[in-house]
Design a protein around this motif. Structure first.
Motif: not given
Length: 734
Positions: A79, A653, A684-685, A646, A687-688, A691-692, A649
């Motif tokens: 991050h 990136v 990217m944003l 994972y 699909y990211s 992850l959270h 993504v």
């Protein structure tokens, strides 16, 4: 000390990122209508847009600190790397200087360059052009590189070269090859001064790449806690047929095949005449053969038996409007249909036509007529190499071309009359002598062009490729097998049955399928001399191989992996076939000749393949959910998609930022807000977010996650297809 509670900072961060996505989507749509300068000024350079990035970054840092997530070092570094990259971008935006400088060999050294806003920026040294040259692909006049030799006067004279993908650096200034003068005595260089911004940005890239690689080995990561499985869907089969007809005369298949061995300058490279014949037949008729005749027979038939072929309805006209203009019924026209009492029908219609679609359709039909005319006059057949002493390479001529005055008389006579002798033997139906004369032309080519010709390996590879590269049947096979496997396995899940025998049979079918597609890729690699990732057709082949390979590796862990592999492979091949069943292999543009391009494209295409698998898993889960609450099977599909998420993504990136490095090396800027760049960032944003799961709790719900994977794939489709065919931009070739 930041006082915001974690939940507030989280909501601010999510809101800011959501607004950024909405703005970027709007900008790419607006760019199509209002142009690039408009969106750069009102969107990407807008203080509000920049402030939103700042807000998203600060709130994200606050949330990490409040939740003490810095204890998980690798996740924290990942991050933090984005914060560093954004910081570098901000420094570049505020302090970076970019512009261009035009140098002439006969002019004094220059000490200033012009920025984008036409202001002058003074250099702390002076620059002059010592020489410029264009390097060509062997045996052709197709540019391979543009090279400027410059001298920097900075106390002492420093000489260096600038070319495509090769930067000259001096005192924080970077010089890139941008353009050149038609007379070869002038060069335009792009100049960039941004030492701090680039250093900060590249530091962020390095930290990001390292943390992504180490993440997969972190014991407490979500990736290491998950295991796999997968699923599929979809098919569009079709069948084609045509009726036989009395065909115009052609050369015997064997004689036509000998013609296919001639070398010809085609699409900027030296290729077998067979390749031109295939491209010609596909362009005119829509397929690589005609009524059982090979492409070489069609090409040579039109050339030697023009009076017969001009009455043959083999020119495909898809437009109903153009069909009406030509006065034909059905999709196929004759050459004579293009000529009316007042001359060329399409020219007459273009004089009054206002509709852009109709104009484009008329021009496409006129192009086919022009192509056949160019063949029949001999202009298309550039088969005679003559060395050009000025350029240091070969120029390839056709019979009607004006030959250089310096050429020897014997060579001049051979070029002017050898094809006439061939035509005489064809008219006499002496095909044995015809083949001997063609062999003489081939020996002439080998004697004159010598080592500049493609190697025997490349030549044979291209002949094999031309005979193999028919993807229609393979695409239909993959889609049919994938659909069968999908229906079969969903039925077994619903009925709680197992049938390992059929699964095993489908698995073994993956091997010949992989071998065939990989063989096509390998042949294109040999022929072109570069990794085949330079256009949409080739990236779809890569996607096909990736999906099949994935299925082979994970077939024991994922119930539907074989079906997934066949379906995605079939869809990729179908897309390649629909776009252009076999696009011409051409030399790379000089700027594209970089290993970073191959890494960039392959990383992104693998990530798209994985996103496609997640989407199909989601559809399968939706079907199971609607057929009854099969929570265990839905959960299994969720786990398989989670483990895929994972690497998918991270590869996206990695591909985006490797592309940024390549752009910086090639053009002096690592981000240009091109529509494809923007949509890759949007993807990217989106699909990211999945992850959270610790921060965005709704992603813990299996069905929410599956539905997200289905909808999120729309961004992938827009990134790859929407930009290419609708939005445009610098990346629309990909």
């Amino acid at each position: 000390m930041i006082k915001l509670p974690p939940q507030i900072s989280k909501r601010i961060s999510i809101t800011a990122m959501s607004l950024l996505i909405i703005i970027m989507v709007t900008a790419t749509i607006a760019e199509k209508t209002y142009g690039t300068p408009f969106v750069n000024r009102h969107f990407y350079s807008n203080p509000l847009f920049i402030a939103l990035w700042f807000v998203a970054a600060i709130s994200g840092i606050t949330y990490i600190l409040k939740r003490k997530l810095y204890r998980r070092i690798i996740t924290f570094c990942m991050h933090a790397s984005f914060i560093i990259i954004l910081t570098g971008a901000f420094i570049t935006h505020v302090f970076g200087v970019q512009g261009s400088i035009h140098l002439r060999m006969d002019e004094n050294p220059q000490q200033c360059f012009r920025t984008a806003d036409n202001a002058e920026h003074k250099l702390p040294f002076s620059v002059s052009l010592k020489g410029f040259r264009t390097e060509y692909y062997s045996g052709t006049t197709t540019p391979m590189d543009y090279v400027s030799t410059i001298t920097i006067q900075d106390g002492t004279d420093i000489e260096g070269t600038v070319s495509m993908n090769r930067i000259l650096r001096h005192r924080g200034y970077r010089f890139y090859q941008s353009g050149y003068d038609a007379d070869g005595k002038g060069s335009t260089l792009y100049v960039s001064h941004d030492p701090i911004g680039i250093a900060v940005t590249y530091s962020g890239y390095i930290l990001l790449f390292l943390s992504m690689a180490l993440f997969f080995f972190e014991k407490k990561s979500a990736f290491m806690r998950r295991i796999s499985a997968a699923c599929v869907l979809l098919l569009i089969p079709f069948v084609s047929s045509f009726a036989g007809s009395k065909l115009p005369p052609v050369l015997p298949a064997g004689t036509a095949e000998v013609f296919g061995n001639l070398r010809i300058n085609h699409n900027g490279r030296i290729a077998p005449l067979q390749t031109l014949a295939i491209d010609f037949t596909k362009k005119i008729y829509g397929k690589k053969n005609y009524e059982g005749l090979s492409a070489e027979q069609v090409l040579t038939g039109c050339f030697f038996y023009y009076d017969y072929w001009k009455e043959e309805p083999f020119i495909r006209i898809k437009s109903k409007y153009v069909q009406k203009v030509l006065g034909i019924e059905g999709q196929y026209a004759k050459l004579t249909d293009f000529i009316g009492t007042d001359g060329f029908k399409i020219d007459e219609q273009l004089k009054t036509e206002k509709d852009r679609t109709h104009i484009r359709e008329l021009e496409e039909a006129a192009e086919k007529f022009s192509l056949i005319s160019s063949l029949c006059t001999g202009n298309l057949l550039k088969i005679y190499p003559v060395f050009d002493k000025e350029k240091g390479t070969f120029t390839w001529y056709s019979v009607p071309d004006n030959l250089p005055s310096s050429i020897g008389r014997e060579k001049w006579l051979f070029i002017r009359y050898s094809m006439n002798y061939v035509a005489e033997k064809v008219a006499m139906k002496d095909f044995e002598e015809t083949e001997e004369l063609v062999d003489k032309i081939i020996r002439f080519q080998e004697k004159e062009a010598g080592k500049s010709l493609p190697s025997n390996l490349k030549f044979k590879a291209e002949r094999i490729y031309n005979s193999l590269a028919n993807l229609k049947l393979l695409a239909m096979f993959c889609l049919t097998v994938g659909l069968f496997g999908y229906i079969f396995q969903i039925y077994n899940i619903i009925k709680a049955k197992n049938n390992h025998g059929i699964n095993r049979c489908l698995y073994f079918l993956l091997f010949p399928t992989l071998a065939y597609v990989a063989g096509i890729i390998a042949l294109r690699w040999i022929i072109s001399g570069h990794i085949p990732v330079s256009n949409g057709f080739e990236t779809m082949l890569i996607m096909s191989v990736v999906s099949i390979s994935f299925s082979m590796v994970f077939h024991k862990r994922m119930k539907n992996s074989v079906s997934v592999g066949f379906m995605i492979s079939g869809l990729a091949l179908l897309v390649a076939m629909m776009g252009d069943s076999n696009p011409a292999i051409t030399p790379l543009m000089p700027v594209l000749s970089s290993p970073l391009l191959s890494i960039h494209v392959m990383s992104i295409m693998i990530s798209y393949s994985l996103f496609a698998i997640m989407m199909l898993n989601g559809i399968s889960a939706e079907i199971l959910h609607r057929s009854g609450n099969r929570s265990s099977d839905i959960s299994s599909l969720e786990n398989s998609s989670r483990i895929i998420l994972y690497p998918a993504v991270f590869l996206l990136v990695f591909g985006i930022f490797i592309g940024a490095i390549w752009a910086n090396v090639s053009w002096g800027r690592y981000w240009g807000w091109d529509p494809k760049e923007v949509w890759a960032l949007i993807t990217m944003l989106i699909y990211s977010a999945a992850l959270h799961t610790e921060s965005i709790l709704c992603f813990r719900n299996p069905m929410f996650f599956h539905r997200f994977c289905i909808l999120a794939f729309i961004s992938v489709l827009i990134t790859y297809f929407g930009v290419n065919f609708i939005l445009g931009g610098m990346h629309s070739y990909a």
